[in-house]
Design an enzyme around this catalytic site. Structure first.
Site, PDB file in Angstrom:
ATOM      1  N   PRO A   2     -21.326 -24.193  -5.339  1.00 25.52           N
ATOM      2  CA  PRO A   2     -20.601 -25.257  -5.006  1.00 25.52           C
ATOM      3  C   PRO A   2     -20.818 -26.083  -6.137  1.00 25.52           C
ATOM      4  CG  PRO A   2     -21.004 -25.490  -2.916  1.00 25.52           C
ATOM      5  CD  PRO A   2     -21.934 -23.894  -3.397  1.00 25.52           C
ATOM      6  N   GLU A   3     -19.471 -26.026  -7.450  1.00 22.87           N
ATOM      7  CA  GLU A   3     -20.993 -26.985  -8.939  1.00 22.87           C
ATOM      8  C   GLU A   3     -19.613 -27.999  -8.739  1.00 22.87           C
ATOM      9  OE1 GLU A   3     -20.701 -24.562 -12.393  1.00 22.87           O
ATOM     10  OE2 GLU A   3     -20.826 -22.250 -11.338  1.00 22.87           O
ATOM     11  N   LYS A  68     -24.814 -32.152  -8.266  1.00 24.22           N
ATOM     12  CA  LYS A  68     -24.438 -31.628  -7.349  1.00 24.22           C
ATOM     13  C   LYS A  68     -24.531 -31.740  -5.880  1.00 24.22           C
ATOM     14  CE  LYS A  68     -24.622 -27.522 -10.208  1.00 24.22           C
ATOM     15  NZ  LYS A  68     -25.964 -25.915 -10.207  1.00 24.22           N
ATOM     16  N   HIS A 110     -22.218 -21.172  12.001  1.00 17.28           N
ATOM     17  CA  HIS A 110     -24.123 -22.107  11.199  1.00 17.28           C
ATOM     18  C   HIS A 110     -23.933 -23.790  11.272  1.00 17.28           C
ATOM     19  CE1 HIS A 110     -24.025 -17.404  10.486  1.00 17.28           C
ATOM     20  NE2 HIS A 110     -25.275 -17.325  10.545  1.00 17.28           N
ATOM     21  N   ARG A 129     -26.117 -19.441   4.705  1.00 18.36           N
ATOM     22  CA  ARG A 129     -27.404 -19.026   3.684  1.00 18.36           C
ATOM     23  C   ARG A 129     -28.083 -19.509   3.882  1.00 18.36           C
ATOM     24  NH1 ARG A 129     -24.886 -16.335  -1.505  1.00 18.36           N
ATOM     25  NH2 ARG A 129     -26.898 -15.506  -1.407  1.00 18.36           N
ATOM     26  N   ARG A 172     -34.029 -26.899 -27.740  1.00 17.92           N
ATOM     27  CA  ARG A 172     -33.738 -25.716 -29.066  1.00 17.92           C
ATOM     28  C   ARG A 172     -34.205 -24.707 -29.311  1.00 17.92           C
ATOM     29  NH1 ARG A 172     -36.902 -29.739 -32.795  1.00 17.92           N
ATOM     30  NH2 ARG A 172     -38.701 -28.917 -32.530  1.00 17.92           N
ATOM     31  N   ARG A 279     -29.271 -15.813 -14.138  1.00 18.03           N
ATOM     32  CA  ARG A 279     -27.873 -15.508 -13.570  1.00 18.03           C
ATOM     33  C   ARG A 279     -27.067 -14.534 -14.368  1.00 18.03           C
ATOM     34  NH1 ARG A 279     -26.281 -19.628 -10.088  1.00 18.03           N
ATOM     35  NH2 ARG A 279     -24.990 -18.124  -9.459  1.00 18.03           N
TER      36      ARG A 279
END
Ligand SMILES: [Zn+2]
Length: 289
Positions: A2-3, A68, A110, A129, A172, A279
């Site tokens: 989830p974002e 988040k 779960h 998870r 940067r 990622r």
């Protein structure tokens, strides 16, 4: 995972379901109890006794979101405190009559933390998870991720802050994609929306942050805001494990332009992938520079 949009949708549903509700009792799964017995602070990042003592008898007066993270403002005789929750990779909240009432069997199996409410319902935190987090804190500023986090993308200071931080000495020389996934630059951008926003703004994810002009950073900030807003409107992205409070799935995944695509939705050319900030990143070398 989830974002920001998915967490915001969870917040909106929880707000309707549990604001004003009082917590009577807390139960922890065997998994959480076992972890704590070997002092691993599994999921609940404080002593279980302390968590229960704080939460039991408290009333949820507001459900908020920072990046988040979800936070619950809790009222109790003697003052207010905060219950913090991060959904990790696959966390979800359900409000049902009991744990058995969670319809999705994988989540039901779960469940990790169950808060029994005075009105007879149960607010369950489920996590397949098990990378999520829950804890109680006094003031919001007592929690280091909050004290370091940049303002939310909807805040008027977000754009100037974003430009300053992206071009600052700490960032940067880094790839722009890694920089926008840092919550001290802008909160809530994860792997999916980083690829989508960079594609919308026409910026190569591998480009050094310091080599992106102010004008293009303005487009990028706008692209992040637009992709967040569109995703919230679409009910979020359900890639693997995201579920809303009623078990619903989102449809943002049908609106992706670059993430997990084989060909570019703009020029039709092949989509390239590369690991950036650990990622998998998706981009088009023709449309992004
Ligand atoms: Zn293209």
């Amino acid at each position: 995972m989830p974002e920001l949009p998915e967490v915001e949708l969870v917040r909106r549903s929880l707000e309707k379901e549990v604001e004003g509700a009082a917590i009577e009792a807390v139960a922890f799964s065997d998994f959480v109890k076992k972890g704590h017995a070997t002092s691993r602070k599994t999921l609940v990042k404080q002593e279980l006794d302390a968590f229960s003592r704080n939460v039991e008898g408290a009333t949820i007066s507001k459900v908020g979101r920072r990046g988040k993270y979800l936070y619950f403002i809790m009222e109790k005789t003697g003052g207010i405190f905060h219950m913090i929750s991060h959904l990790g990779m696959s966390g979800a909240f359900f409000v049902t009559d009991s744990i058995d009432g969670i319809t999705d069997s994988n989540y039901r199996k779960h469940w990790q933390v169950a808060l029994r409410l005075q009105d007879g319902r149960t607010l369950s935190y489920c996590d397949i998870r098990r990378f999520g987090e829950m804890l109680t804190i006094g003031r919001m500023s007592d929690f280091p991720p909050f004290s370091r986090m940049a303002v939310e993308y909807t805040h008027p200071d977000s754009l100037p802050d974003f430009i300053d931080r992206v071009r600052g000495p700490a960032n940067r020389k880094k790839a722009i994609k890694a920089v926008i996934m840092d919550s001290t630059v802008i909160p809530g951008v994860g792997n999916i929306y980083a690829s989508e926003a960079l594609f919308a703004a026409g910026i190569l994810p591998t480009r050094k942050a310091g080599n992106v002009s102010v004008k293009r950073l303005m487009s990028l900030h706008k692209a992040i805001a637009e992709v967040f807003d569109l995703s919230i409107e679409s009910g979020g992205s359900t890639i693997s494990d995201y579920r809303g409070v009623s078990g619903e799935k989102g449809s943002m995944q049908d609106r992706f332009h670059i993430y997990q695509k084989k060909s570019c939705s703009s020029c039709g050319g092949p989509v390239k992938t590369k690991t950036i900030a650990t990622r998998n990143t998706f981009y088009c070398t023709k449309c992004q520079r």
